[in-house]
Design a protein around this motif. Structure first.
Motif, PDB file in Angstrom:
ATOM      1  N   HIS A   4       0.833  -1.210   0.000  1.00 35.73           N
ATOM      2  CA  HIS A   4       0.000   0.000   0.000  1.00 35.73           C
ATOM      3  C   HIS A   4       0.867   1.259   0.000  1.00 35.73           C
ATOM      4  CE1 HIS A   4      -3.705   2.215   0.298  1.00 35.73           C
ATOM      5  NE2 HIS A   4      -3.191   2.923   1.273  1.00 35.73           N
ATOM      6  N   LEU A   5       1.976   1.239   0.727  1.00 35.61           N
ATOM      7  CA  LEU A   5       2.889   2.384   0.698  1.00 35.61           C
ATOM      8  C   LEU A   5       3.358   2.656  -0.729  1.00 35.61           C
ATOM      9  CD1 LEU A   5       5.199   1.805   3.797  1.00 35.61           C
ATOM     10  CD2 LEU A   5       3.770   3.818   3.380  1.00 35.61           C
ATOM     11  N   LEU A   6       3.766   1.603  -1.418  1.00 33.13           N
ATOM     12  CA  LEU A   6       4.229   1.771  -2.798  1.00 33.13           C
ATOM     13  C   LEU A   6       3.108   2.293  -3.684  1.00 33.13           C
ATOM     14  CD1 LEU A   6       6.423  -1.427  -3.222  1.00 33.13           C
ATOM     15  CD2 LEU A   6       7.213   0.918  -2.883  1.00 33.13           C
ATOM     16  N   ALA A   7       1.904   1.784  -3.468  1.00 33.18           N
ATOM     17  CA  ALA A   7       0.766   2.221  -4.288  1.00 33.18           C
ATOM     18  C   ALA A   7       0.462   3.699  -4.082  1.00 33.18           C
ATOM     19  CB  ALA A   7      -0.472   1.375  -3.966  1.00 33.18           C
ATOM     20  N   ILE A   8       0.472   4.158  -2.840  1.00 38.13           N
ATOM     21  CA  ILE A   8       0.096   5.559  -2.626  1.00 38.13           C
ATOM     22  C   ILE A   8       1.208   6.522  -3.042  1.00 38.13           C
ATOM     23  CG2 ILE A   8      -1.640   5.085  -0.873  1.00 38.13           C
ATOM     24  CD1 ILE A   8       0.274   5.914   1.277  1.00 38.13           C
ATOM     25  N   PHE A   9       2.461   6.102  -2.914  1.00 38.13           N
ATOM     26  CA  PHE A   9       3.538   7.002  -3.325  1.00 38.13           C
ATOM     27  C   PHE A   9       3.742   7.021  -4.829  1.00 38.13           C
ATOM     28  CE2 PHE A   9       4.577   7.330   1.119  1.00 38.13           C
ATOM     29  CZ  PHE A   9       5.022   8.631   1.218  1.00 38.13           C
ATOM     30  N   THR A  10       3.343   5.981  -5.505  1.00 37.71           N
ATOM     31  CA  THR A  10       3.458   5.967  -6.963  1.00 37.71           C
ATOM     32  C   THR A  10       2.134   6.350  -7.605  1.00 37.71           C
ATOM     33  OG1 THR A  10       2.992   3.593  -7.052  1.00 37.71           O
ATOM     34  CG2 THR A  10       5.314   4.264  -7.027  1.00 37.71           C
ATOM     35  N   ILE A  69       1.969   8.187   8.146  1.00 40.44           N
ATOM     36  CA  ILE A  69       3.292   7.875   7.603  1.00 40.44           C
ATOM     37  C   ILE A  69       4.365   8.621   8.386  1.00 40.44           C
ATOM     38  CG2 ILE A  69       4.774   8.183   5.565  1.00 40.44           C
ATOM     39  CD1 ILE A  69       2.123   7.609   3.924  1.00 40.44           C
ATOM     40  N   SER A  70       4.109   9.872   8.721  1.00 34.60           N
ATOM     41  CA  SER A  70       5.066  10.653   9.514  1.00 34.60           C
ATOM     42  C   SER A  70       5.271  10.039  10.896  1.00 34.60           C
ATOM     43  CB  SER A  70       4.584  12.094   9.659  1.00 34.60           C
ATOM     44  OG  SER A  70       4.560  12.721   8.404  1.00 34.60           O
ATOM     45  N   ARG A  71       4.188   9.577  11.493  1.00 29.46           N
ATOM     46  CA  ARG A  71       4.294   8.946  12.812  1.00 29.46           C
ATOM     47  C   ARG A  71       5.104   7.658  12.740  1.00 29.46           C
ATOM     48  NH1 ARG A  71      -1.079   8.648  16.197  1.00 29.46           N
ATOM     49  NH2 ARG A  71       0.425   8.619  17.886  1.00 29.46           N
ATOM     50  N   LEU A  72       4.858   6.856  11.707  1.00 30.97           N
ATOM     51  CA  LEU A  72       5.625   5.619  11.548  1.00 30.97           C
ATOM     52  C   LEU A  72       7.109   5.920  11.364  1.00 30.97           C
ATOM     53  CD1 LEU A  72       3.431   3.349   9.235  1.00 30.97           C
ATOM     54  CD2 LEU A  72       4.061   2.917  11.617  1.00 30.97           C
ATOM     55  N   GLU A  73       7.407   6.894  10.520  1.00 32.15           N
ATOM     56  CA  GLU A  73       8.810   7.233  10.283  1.00 32.15           C
ATOM     57  C   GLU A  73       9.490   7.660  11.588  1.00 32.15           C
ATOM     58  OE1 GLU A  73      11.136  10.820   8.218  1.00 32.15           O
ATOM     59  OE2 GLU A  73       9.899   9.683   6.791  1.00 32.15           O
ATOM     60  N   ALA A  74       8.844   8.513  12.347  1.00 35.61           N
ATOM     61  CA  ALA A  74       9.420   8.970  13.615  1.00 35.61           C
ATOM     62  C   ALA A  74       9.603   7.802  14.591  1.00 35.61           C
ATOM     63  CB  ALA A  74       8.531  10.047  14.231  1.00 35.61           C
ATOM     64  N   PHE A  75       8.642   6.888  14.611  1.00 35.38           N
ATOM     65  CA  PHE A  75       8.720   5.716  15.479  1.00 35.38           C
ATOM     66  C   PHE A  75       9.914   4.845  15.104  1.00 35.38           C
ATOM     67  CE2 PHE A  75       7.286   1.277  16.368  1.00 35.38           C
ATOM     68  CZ  PHE A  75       7.248   1.352  17.757  1.00 35.38           C
ATOM     69  N   VAL A 133      15.181  -0.893  11.038  1.00 36.73           N
ATOM     70  CA  VAL A 133      15.864  -0.745   9.746  1.00 36.73           C
ATOM     71  C   VAL A 133      14.928  -1.182   8.623  1.00 36.73           C
ATOM     72  CG1 VAL A 133      17.723  -1.691   8.302  1.00 36.73           C
ATOM     73  CG2 VAL A 133      18.223  -0.932  10.634  1.00 36.73           C
ATOM     74  N   LYS A 134      14.246  -2.309   8.821  1.00 40.98           N
ATOM     75  CA  LYS A 134      13.319  -2.805   7.794  1.00 40.98           C
ATOM     76  C   LYS A 134      12.142  -1.847   7.609  1.00 40.98           C
ATOM     77  CE  LYS A 134      14.290  -7.719   8.002  1.00 40.98           C
ATOM     78  NZ  LYS A 134      13.702  -9.058   8.215  1.00 40.98           N
ATOM     79  N   GLY A 135      11.655  -1.265   8.701  1.00 43.87           N
ATOM     80  CA  GLY A 135      10.559  -0.299   8.594  1.00 43.87           C
ATOM     81  C   GLY A 135      10.964   0.930   7.802  1.00 43.87           C
ATOM     82  N   ILE A 136      12.147   1.438   8.074  1.00 45.95           N
ATOM     83  CA  ILE A 136      12.642   2.607   7.348  1.00 45.95           C
ATOM     84  C   ILE A 136      12.894   2.245   5.890  1.00 45.95           C
ATOM     85  CG2 ILE A 136      14.577   4.229   7.133  1.00 45.95           C
ATOM     86  CD1 ILE A 136      14.708   4.208  10.232  1.00 45.95           C
ATOM     87  N   SER A 137      13.376   1.040   5.652  1.00 46.64           N
ATOM     88  CA  SER A 137      13.611   0.595   4.272  1.00 46.64           C
ATOM     89  C   SER A 137      12.307   0.559   3.482  1.00 46.64           C
ATOM     90  CB  SER A 137      14.263  -0.791   4.272  1.00 46.64           C
ATOM     91  OG  SER A 137      14.468  -1.231   2.952  1.00 46.64           O
ATOM     92  N   ASN A 138      11.226   0.086   4.115  1.00 45.91           N
ATOM     93  CA  ASN A 138       9.915   0.075   3.447  1.00 45.91           C
ATOM     94  C   ASN A 138       9.486   1.492   3.080  1.00 45.91           C
ATOM     95  OD1 ASN A 138       9.799  -2.691   3.806  1.00 45.91           O
ATOM     96  ND2 ASN A 138       8.229  -2.622   5.386  1.00 45.91           N
ATOM     97  N   LEU A 139       9.626   2.404   4.035  1.00 43.63           N
ATOM     98  CA  LEU A 139       9.222   3.789   3.785  1.00 43.63           C
ATOM     99  C   LEU A 139      10.088   4.429   2.708  1.00 43.63           C
ATOM    100  CD1 LEU A 139       8.579   5.057   7.423  1.00 43.63           C
ATOM    101  CD2 LEU A 139       6.857   4.659   5.654  1.00 43.63           C
ATOM    102  N   SER A 140      11.393   4.266   2.818  1.00 41.05           N
ATOM    103  CA  SER A 140      12.281   4.931   1.859  1.00 41.05           C
ATOM    104  C   SER A 140      12.117   4.354   0.458  1.00 41.05           C
ATOM    105  CB  SER A 140      13.739   4.880   2.324  1.00 41.05           C
ATOM    106  OG  SER A 140      14.211   3.551   2.428  1.00 41.05           O
ATOM    107  N   ALA A 141      11.810   3.059   0.360  1.00 41.43           N
ATOM    108  CA  ALA A 141      11.551   2.473  -0.962  1.00 41.43           C
ATOM    109  C   ALA A 141      10.310   3.114  -1.576  1.00 41.43           C
ATOM    110  CB  ALA A 141      11.372   0.962  -0.848  1.00 41.43           C
ATOM    111  N   TYR A 190       9.149   6.130  -0.863  1.00 37.15           N
ATOM    112  CA  TYR A 190       9.508   7.506  -1.201  1.00 37.15           C
ATOM    113  C   TYR A 190      10.239   7.539  -2.544  1.00 37.15           C
ATOM    114  CZ  TYR A 190       8.903   8.405   3.888  1.00 37.15           C
ATOM    115  OH  TYR A 190       8.435   8.494   5.181  1.00 37.15           O
ATOM    116  N   GLN A 191      11.196   6.601  -2.717  1.00 39.89           N
ATOM    117  CA  GLN A 191      11.969   6.575  -3.954  1.00 39.89           C
ATOM    118  C   GLN A 191      11.075   6.232  -5.142  1.00 39.89           C
ATOM    119  OE1 GLN A 191      14.439   3.258  -4.745  1.00 39.89           O
ATOM    120  NE2 GLN A 191      15.821   4.407  -6.076  1.00 39.89           N
ATOM    121  N   MET A 192      10.257   5.217  -4.985  1.00 43.41           N
ATOM    122  CA  MET A 192       9.377   4.794  -6.087  1.00 43.41           C
ATOM    123  C   MET A 192       8.455   5.930  -6.509  1.00 43.41           C
ATOM    124  SD  MET A 192       9.851   1.497  -6.926  1.00 43.41           S
ATOM    125  CE  MET A 192       8.307   0.934  -7.577  1.00 43.41           C
TER     126      MET A 192
END
Length: 190
Positions: free
Chosen positions: A73-79, A99-105, A122-130, A132-134
């Motif tokens: 879903h993250l990938l879907a909404i960012f793309t 999303i901001s709350r998750l990133e801060a957490f 690390v995995k949570g941030i990787s999901n978010l940053s992927a 963001y990049q996509m």
């Protein structure tokens, strides 16, 4: 929803790997709509459990929090591949605060004394940053990188290694090809 949240809480509090994994799997099976409805109460539960727990429970809480908004879903909404008929609260605009709350957490969990917790973060941030990049959101990637660099300057030892790992991953995403543009080119070629 309250019963479901109580079940999730009991599983996370149990400290039993089978119960924790089962709860995470049940969350993974929920549709995006159900997760969105559950998010605020579940995230508050995660914060409470994280503060009052041992290392395994904190790791479990971070893993559970990663599934509150699935990677898909993250990938879907960012793309912007969310169907136009999707309710506003399932779009990027509607999920911005979450999303901001998750990133801060996840960033805060990188400062945990337990390496298992940091690894889950690390995995949570990787999901978010992927995502963001996509989505081509260089601004979010840059802000996240600045936050992590600030945290890195205050950190030593194995905590530092986890932060360096996340920063290295972010740098690769920022310097690598724009995946959003590549996907668009691929879809044009078809």
């Amino acid at each position: 929803m309250t019963d479901q949240l109580d079940e999730f809480r009991a599983a996370l509090e149990s400290g039993t790997p089978d119960e924790v994994n089962s709860a995470i799997e049940r969350l993974e099976k929920l549709e995006a709509e159900a997760r969105a409805e559950l998010f605020d109460a579940a995230f508050e539960m995660c914060l409470e459990l994280y503060d009052d727990s041992d290392g395994y429970q904190r790791q479990s809480v971070v893993r559970f929090a990663r599934e509150l908004i699935s990677r898909h879903h993250l990938l879907a909404i960012f793309t912007e591949r969310v169907d136009e008929e999707v309710p506003e609260h399932l779009t990027l605009a509607g999920r911005e605060h979450q999303i901001s709350r998750l990133e801060a957490f996840f960033v805060a969990a990188l400062d945990d004394n337990d390496g298992r917790v940091r690894h889950a973060a690390v995995k949570g941030i990787s999901n978010l940053s992927a995502a963001y990049q996509m989505g081509g959101d260089d601004g979010r990637l840059e802000e996240l990188q600045e936050t992590l660099e600030s945290l890195l300057s205050e950190t030593t030892g194995s905590k530092r290694e986890h932060i360096e790992q996340v920063l290295s991953d972010l740098q690769l995403k920022r310097e690598g090809p724009n995946l959003a543009e590549m996907l668009e080119l691929c879809s044009e070629d078809m």
